[in-house]
Scaffold this active site. Sequence first.
Site, short mmCIF file in Angstrom:
data_model
loop_
_atom_site.label_atom_id
_atom_site.label_comp_id
_atom_site.label_asym_id
_atom_site.label_seq_id
_atom_site.Cartn_x
_atom_site.Cartn_y
_atom_site.Cartn_z
N HIS A 52 0.88 -1.44 0.11
CA HIS A 52 -0.42 0.19 0.03
C HIS A 52 0.63 1.36 -0.12
O HIS A 52 2.22 1.26 0.59
CB HIS A 52 -0.86 -0.08 1.22
CG HIS A 52 -2.39 -1.33 1.02
ND1 HIS A 52 -3.31 -0.66 2.10
CD2 HIS A 52 -1.57 -1.93 0.83
CE1 HIS A 52 -4.15 -2.12 1.72
NE2 HIS A 52 -3.55 -2.59 1.08
N GLU A 54 1.15 3.93 1.55
CA GLU A 54 1.90 4.04 3.16
C GLU A 54 2.99 3.37 3.14
O GLU A 54 4.42 4.07 4.05
CB GLU A 54 0.98 3.92 4.02
CG GLU A 54 -0.10 4.85 4.62
CD GLU A 54 -1.31 4.44 3.59
OE1 GLU A 54 -2.62 4.43 4.09
OE2 GLU A 54 -0.98 3.59 2.81
#
Length: 148
Positions: A52, A54
């Site tokens: 992802h 992040e």
Amino acid sequence: MKDLFFMRQALQEAELALAKGEIPIGAVIVKDGQVIGRGHNLKETRNDPTLHAEIVAISAATAQLGTWRLTGTTIYVTIEPCPMCAGALVQARIDRLVYGADDLKAGAVGSLMDIVRDPRLNHQLVVTRGVLAEEATELLQRFFAKLR
């Protein structure tokens, strides 16, 4: 309006994800006014469910600083982090989270649960939500419209 400036950079990362056919989510990590990590979703590109935006940004920032502790940093994310990413933000000791649109289906910063502000954990983040939320939502809508 430094939050707007850095959120626009996260949106640029989301555009890169969109161009690759990934769900358009982007993130940047800032320390002392400088971007030290950036990322966008690479889950489909690399066949890795952990990639992802992040997580990619955290990996870049820890490599830049030479430590897993990202104290004194702010992460800007276009969408509310999921449980995995919210947990990673806590583990990395990031001080502040700024995000765009809420994620009512998978958000772990208030929508479904609130991992980053849970007082039972050994670290909590300061949260600012809704920064350029319309732009982040529009990117997601464009992506999912293409799928239909």
